[in-house]
Design a protein around this motif. Structure first.
Motif, PDB file in Angstrom:
ATOM      1  N   ILE A 121      16.976  59.164  44.948  1.00  0.00           N
ATOM      2  CA  ILE A 121      16.591  60.017  45.955  1.00  0.00           C
ATOM      3  C   ILE A 121      15.992  61.122  45.333  1.00  0.00           C
ATOM      4  CG2 ILE A 121      16.865  60.996  48.036  1.00  0.00           C
ATOM      5  CD1 ILE A 121      17.216  58.481  48.876  1.00  0.00           C
ATOM      6  N   LEU A 122      17.043  61.972  44.452  1.00  0.00           N
ATOM      7  CA  LEU A 122      16.613  63.404  43.998  1.00  0.00           C
ATOM      8  C   LEU A 122      15.449  63.122  43.475  1.00  0.00           C
ATOM      9  CD1 LEU A 122      20.131  64.787  42.835  1.00  0.00           C
ATOM     10  CD2 LEU A 122      18.353  65.701  44.525  1.00  0.00           C
ATOM     11  N   VAL A 123      15.316  61.916  42.202  1.00  0.00           N
ATOM     12  CA  VAL A 123      14.179  61.922  41.404  1.00  0.00           C
ATOM     13  C   VAL A 123      12.762  61.587  42.171  1.00  0.00           C
ATOM     14  CG1 VAL A 123      13.251  60.837  39.284  1.00  0.00           C
ATOM     15  CG2 VAL A 123      15.614  61.516  39.329  1.00  0.00           C
ATOM     16  N   TYR A 124      12.890  60.468  42.784  1.00  0.00           N
ATOM     17  CA  TYR A 124      11.808  59.777  43.517  1.00  0.00           C
ATOM     18  C   TYR A 124      11.513  60.149  44.902  1.00  0.00           C
ATOM     19  CZ  TYR A 124      12.094  56.908  39.154  1.00  0.00           C
ATOM     20  OH  TYR A 124      11.930  56.847  38.069  1.00  0.00           O
ATOM     21  N   GLY A 125      12.578  60.613  45.733  1.00  0.00           N
ATOM     22  CA  GLY A 125      12.286  61.069  47.159  1.00  0.00           C
ATOM     23  C   GLY A 125      11.239  62.098  47.303  1.00  0.00           C
ATOM     24  N   LYS A 126      11.020  62.425  48.607  1.00  0.00           N
ATOM     25  CA  LYS A 126       9.968  63.007  49.029  1.00  0.00           C
ATOM     26  C   LYS A 126       9.547  64.462  48.207  1.00  0.00           C
ATOM     27  CE  LYS A 126       7.728  63.711  53.687  1.00  0.00           C
ATOM     28  NZ  LYS A 126       6.538  62.637  53.614  1.00  0.00           N
ATOM     29  N   ASP A 127      10.857  64.922  48.031  1.00  0.00           N
ATOM     30  CA  ASP A 127      10.775  66.282  47.340  1.00  0.00           C
ATOM     31  C   ASP A 127      11.128  66.323  46.011  1.00  0.00           C
ATOM     32  OD1 ASP A 127       9.796  67.437  49.898  1.00  0.00           O
ATOM     33  OD2 ASP A 127      11.796  67.456  50.631  1.00  0.00           O
ATOM     34  N   GLY A 128      11.285  65.047  45.395  1.00  0.00           N
ATOM     35  CA  GLY A 128      11.930  64.983  44.082  1.00  0.00           C
ATOM     36  C   GLY A 128      10.905  65.079  43.093  1.00  0.00           C
ATOM     37  N   GLN A 167       4.751  54.412  47.462  1.00  0.00           N
ATOM     38  CA  GLN A 167       6.190  54.803  47.987  1.00  0.00           C
ATOM     39  C   GLN A 167       7.257  54.453  47.115  1.00  0.00           C
ATOM     40  OE1 GLN A 167       6.568  53.844  52.285  1.00  0.00           O
ATOM     41  NE2 GLN A 167       8.257  55.275  52.303  1.00  0.00           N
ATOM     42  N   VAL A 168       8.075  55.183  46.677  1.00  0.00           N
ATOM     43  CA  VAL A 168       9.079  54.449  45.981  1.00  0.00           C
ATOM     44  C   VAL A 168      10.286  54.243  46.489  1.00  0.00           C
ATOM     45  CG1 VAL A 168      10.603  54.779  43.912  1.00  0.00           C
ATOM     46  CG2 VAL A 168       8.141  55.361  43.742  1.00  0.00           C
ATOM     47  N   ILE A 169      10.771  55.592  47.240  1.00  0.00           N
ATOM     48  CA  ILE A 169      11.986  55.234  48.180  1.00  0.00           C
ATOM     49  C   ILE A 169      11.743  54.690  49.606  1.00  0.00           C
ATOM     50  CG2 ILE A 169      13.917  56.751  49.395  1.00  0.00           C
ATOM     51  CD1 ILE A 169      13.930  56.551  46.140  1.00  0.00           C
ATOM     52  N   PHE A 170      12.467  53.964  49.998  1.00  0.00           N
ATOM     53  CA  PHE A 170      12.519  53.379  51.385  1.00  0.00           C
ATOM     54  C   PHE A 170      11.371  52.135  51.049  1.00  0.00           C
ATOM     55  CE2 PHE A 170      13.275  57.476  53.188  1.00  0.00           C
ATOM     56  CZ  PHE A 170      14.602  57.339  52.960  1.00  0.00           C
ATOM     57  N   LEU A 211       9.507  63.512  40.778  1.00  0.00           N
ATOM     58  CA  LEU A 211       8.716  62.642  40.495  1.00  0.00           C
ATOM     59  C   LEU A 211       7.789  62.044  41.783  1.00  0.00           C
ATOM     60  CD1 LEU A 211      10.103  60.438  37.545  1.00  0.00           C
ATOM     61  CD2 LEU A 211       8.309  62.384  37.426  1.00  0.00           C
ATOM     62  N   GLY A 212       8.710  62.366  42.613  1.00  0.00           N
ATOM     63  CA  GLY A 212       8.324  61.845  44.185  1.00  0.00           C
ATOM     64  C   GLY A 212       7.142  62.250  44.527  1.00  0.00           C
ATOM     65  N   SER A 213       6.872  63.776  44.414  1.00  0.00           N
ATOM     66  CA  SER A 213       5.559  64.317  45.003  1.00  0.00           C
ATOM     67  C   SER A 213       4.295  63.570  44.307  1.00  0.00           C
ATOM     68  CB  SER A 213       5.591  65.957  44.686  1.00  0.00           C
ATOM     69  OG  SER A 213       6.258  66.076  43.527  1.00  0.00           O
ATOM     70  N   TRP A 214       4.498  63.414  42.760  1.00  0.00           N
ATOM     71  CA  TRP A 214       3.410  62.741  42.081  1.00  0.00           C
ATOM     72  C   TRP A 214       3.296  61.280  42.462  1.00  0.00           C
ATOM     73  CZ3 TRP A 214       2.942  58.545  38.921  1.00  0.00           C
ATOM     74  CH2 TRP A 214       1.536  58.584  37.892  1.00  0.00           C
ATOM     75  N   PHE A 215       4.279  60.660  42.679  1.00  0.00           N
ATOM     76  CA  PHE A 215       3.923  59.132  43.468  1.00  0.00           C
ATOM     77  C   PHE A 215       3.422  59.444  44.692  1.00  0.00           C
ATOM     78  CE2 PHE A 215       7.226  57.641  39.940  1.00  0.00           C
ATOM     79  CZ  PHE A 215       6.443  56.833  39.853  1.00  0.00           C
ATOM     80  N   LEU A 236      14.190  49.669  45.774  1.00  0.00           N
ATOM     81  CA  LEU A 236      15.300  48.930  45.916  1.00  0.00           C
ATOM     82  C   LEU A 236      15.256  48.181  44.498  1.00  0.00           C
ATOM     83  CD1 LEU A 236      14.326  47.026  49.080  1.00  0.00           C
ATOM     84  CD2 LEU A 236      16.179  48.541  48.642  1.00  0.00           C
ATOM     85  N   VAL A 237      14.252  47.952  43.770  1.00  0.00           N
ATOM     86  CA  VAL A 237      14.213  47.370  42.243  1.00  0.00           C
ATOM     87  C   VAL A 237      15.015  48.403  41.296  1.00  0.00           C
ATOM     88  CG1 VAL A 237      12.723  46.599  40.180  1.00  0.00           C
ATOM     89  CG2 VAL A 237      12.303  45.843  42.483  1.00  0.00           C
ATOM     90  N   LEU A 238      14.436  49.538  41.409  1.00  0.00           N
ATOM     91  CA  LEU A 238      14.932  50.576  40.439  1.00  0.00           C
ATOM     92  C   LEU A 238      16.838  50.862  40.803  1.00  0.00           C
ATOM     93  CD1 LEU A 238      12.402  53.537  40.616  1.00  0.00           C
ATOM     94  CD2 LEU A 238      13.288  52.360  38.779  1.00  0.00           C
ATOM     95  N   ALA A 239      17.009  50.667  41.929  1.00  0.00           N
ATOM     96  CA  ALA A 239      18.437  51.048  42.281  1.00  0.00           C
ATOM     97  C   ALA A 239      19.158  49.696  41.606  1.00  0.00           C
ATOM     98  CB  ALA A 239      18.591  50.991  43.847  1.00  0.00           C
TER      99      ALA A 239
END
Lengths: 291, 381
Positions: free
Chosen positions: A131-138, A150-153, A140-144, A158-161
């Motif tokens: 979440i910290l890395v790929y979340g909305k404010d993470g 969309q990575v989280i949710f 890398l999250g903003s780049w994605f 799920l695959v990353l986890a």
């Protein structure tokens, strides 16, 4: 326990391979039945309870519960996640094991420790890290997000986890074996003119194939059953991001019996994997003895 | 022509595996690399095979830079000490491997591969076992499969790492003779590594004696046995035993004997080492002329008699060896005090750095007659 029993236990240990005395055979019976009782109490009974509970309201209810669109979606999602995560870890595990056993490089022991990290880090913490890395404010999250991914949710999260949690299984299975085997056969193949790929597919892979399959099956069992890390990154959207374990958890809050029906399905998948593993061990044993 | 190895160096951290090693091997020669473990012989073999690179130095084959070719393209056949056969392939598949993995333009047809595998297996006398797996073979058979597999690529250089190390004594002796004949019929330049003196002396055209990463001596088995260049070569191959000795003021003193010496060029030489071989110590009838020795034990070993002799001025007993016939002429028993005569001594002269710079074999005369301790043979390693 009296001193006699203790003496008998010691003599039982000492007399392995020797004709057992009467007291030694008593100790053996006691130890074996104690182990079986613990196993029955802690494993067989609960597992049977799940299936009993699942079928308590009859076949039709069972079939109905597992054929709910949300349940079917959960089965599909779980299989999809496993189908992506397991091959990724297969490749990673092979590469890591090869690097660990055939090369010396700075940071080698660090790599060894890192491979074990997912075993020691709580899955929930692993989910939080994602979440910290790929979340909305993470980081890398903003780049994605800017690239509309969309990575989280969603499936990627799920695959990353799952990849994170099941990372050590293949590598840990291979490293001791490859270490024991050394690299003489690869070197022999090299002097005979074989290319790197050919050495890998014709010399290395055949030698580790059983350990590799074994690792993949363990990895798969864990990938399908993973709860903690996936729980954090899933978002719990029934029919969309609920894997089987999450679906069970959700049903458990709403519809007790349906939860057990779906849980039995998950248990069945895992038992299938274990059965396959057992079969492989048996075949492997045959291959090793008979050649 | 052949292989020219010059000034090869290889270090592993603090350990020097190869220290300025130079060696020329002629076409078709059968050469043994002989030395104790850690002497650098396996490092040299691995560098020749392309499995390792030297830190400095060069290897030329017929003038072509061998180090520029990687192991795949070097055309060097290597037989590992533990054979490294592929356990999941049959004997025939193992032997065919080197031909099958060629790029398709250079790969022979399947029928040609089959034919050459059959031919190779016939040569190593294993054609009846071609469908077996390595696990079903004896040690000696595995070794010959490994040999056939290495030969399949038609190497211009064949390397054998401790070829008999993993075999029991009986098989070893048979295979030794077989391999010697096999090499003669094949004529491929062959280099083999061994720590067994008998093996090296019995099989090789030339023996390279290695110690601590350096070449101590290169020569035919007879040359090295008769004229060891260094105390190490003498001890390791000629079973030379050190006895105390010194040269001063024109005299050579060995044990309690003193000889006046002439022709002793003392330049550079700061210390000497004296070695005696077991077969050069004889019991003598001429009393007062020999050295007194007490017999500690006598062993009869297949045609030879070995005895340990305690002598004044020596901490360790000297080993003597005679053949049974000689012993019958002068039978000695445990506890006897006998007179012995030393027929031949080897004297090594070392410079201030401890490097052997000269050596001389000489026959000590009876009595104190003057001897000439020169000219010295210069030692070049």
């Amino acid at each position: 326990m009296g001193g006699d029993t203790l003496m008998a236990a010691i003599s039982a240990i000492v007399s392995i391979g020797v004709r057992p005395s009467w007291s030694a055979s008593v100790v053996r019976v006691v130890l074996v039945s104690a182990a079986l009782m613990v196993l029955a109490w802690l494993l067989v009974l609960p597992l049977a309870a799940i299936f009993a509970e699942a079928f308590r309201q009859g076949w039709s209810f069972y079939l109905d519960a597992i054929s709910q669109p949300d349940s079917m979606a959960a089965v599909r999602l779980t299989l999809t996640v496993a189908a992506i995560a397991v091959p990724l870890n297969l490749v990673f595990g092979l590469a890591a094991a090869w690097a660990m056993t055939h090369f010396t490089f700075p940071g080698k022991s660090l790599l060894g420790a890192l491979i074990d990290l997912p075993f020691s880090v709580s899955p929930v913490v692993a989910g939080m890290m994602l979440i910290l890395v790929y979340g909305k404010d993470g980081w890398l999250g903003s780049w994605f997000e800017a690239h509309d991914v969309q990575v989280i949710f969603a499936l990627p999260g799920l695959v990353l986890a799952t990849v994170f949690v099941t990372l050590p299984f293949v590598a840990r299975e291979l490293i001791p074996l490859m270490q024991a085997q050394g690299s003489e056969q690869e070197e022999a193949a090299l002097t005979l003119g074989a290319s790197g790929w050919r050495i890998f597919f014709h010399v290395t892979l055949p030698r580790v194939r059983w350990a590799l399959l074994y690792g993949v099956l363990l990895c798969n069992a864990r990938a399908m059953g993973e709860f903690g890390a996936v729980y954090v990154v899933s978002g719990h959207l029934p029919g969309l991001t609920n894997t089987l374990p999450l679906q069970v958890d959700q049903l458990y809050q709403e519809n007790f019996s349906a939860a057990f029906a779906v849980a039995s399905l998950l248990a069945l998948l895992t038992l299938l994997t274990l059965g396959l593993k057992r079969l492989l061990e048996w075949r492997h044993g045959e291959a090793r003895n008979g050649h | 022509m052949g292989i020219d190895i010059s000034h090869l160096r290889r270090r592993f951290g603090q350990f020097t595996a190869l220290d300025d090693v130079s060696l020329s091997i002629a076409d078709g020669e059968f050469v043994a690399l002989l030395g104790p473990s850690g002497s650098g012989k396996t490092s040299l073999l691995r560098i020749l095979a392309g499995l390792d690179l030297p830190d400095a130095g060069s290897i030329l084959r017929d003038g072509e830079d061998l180090l520029a070719l990687d192991a795949r393209r070097r055309g060097v056949g290597l037989v590992f000490q533990h054979y490294a056969l592929f356990p999941h392939m049959t004997v025939a598949q193992n032997v065919a491997f080197g031909l099958r993995v060629r790029p398709w333009r250079l790969r022979p047809r399947a029928s040609a591969i089959k034919a050459s595998v059959e031919e190779l297996l016939r040569r190593v006398e294993l054609d009846h076992l071609s469908t077996r797996y390595p696990a079903q073979l004896s040690g000696g058979q595995r070794q010959r499969v490994a040999l056939a597999r290495a030969l399949a690529i038609q190497p211009r250089l064949l390397l054998l790492d401790e070829p008999f190390g993993a075999l029991d004594a009986q098989v070893r002796v048979t295979l030794r003779r077989w391999l010697r004949e096999f090499h003669r019929s094949l004529g491929i330049t062959t280099l083999f590594v061994t720590h067994d003196q008998d093996e090296a002396l019995e099989m090789a055209d030339r023996v390279v004696v290695m110690n601590q990463g350096r070449i101590e001596q290169i020569g035919t088995p007879e040359q090295i046995y008769r004229h060891p260049a260094t105390p190490f070569a003498s001890r390791f191959i000629a079973r030379g035993q050190p006895i105390p000795g010194e040269v001063e003021h024109g005299t050579l003193r060995v044990l309690d004997r003193v000889w006046a010496v002439g022709g002793f060029a003392e330049d550079q030489i700061t210390s000497i080492t004296v070695h005696v071989r077991p077969e050069d110590i004889f019991p003598t009838q001429a009393h007062r002329e020999g050295l007194a020795a007490r017999v500690l034990n006598v062993r009869h070993v297949a045609g030879t008699v070995r005895a340990s002799l305690a002598m004044a001025g020596l901490e360790e007993p000297l080993e003597a060896e005679w053949n049974e016939r000689e012993w019958h002429r002068h039978p000695v028993a445990v506890g006897d005090v006998i007179d012995v005569h030393i027929q031949s001594l080897t004297v090594f002269g070392s410079d201030a750095d401890g490097r052997v710079v000269a050596r001389k074999e000489f026959q000590p005369p009876h009595g104190a007659a003057p001897v000439t301790l020169g000219p010295w043979r210069r030692v070049e390693a």
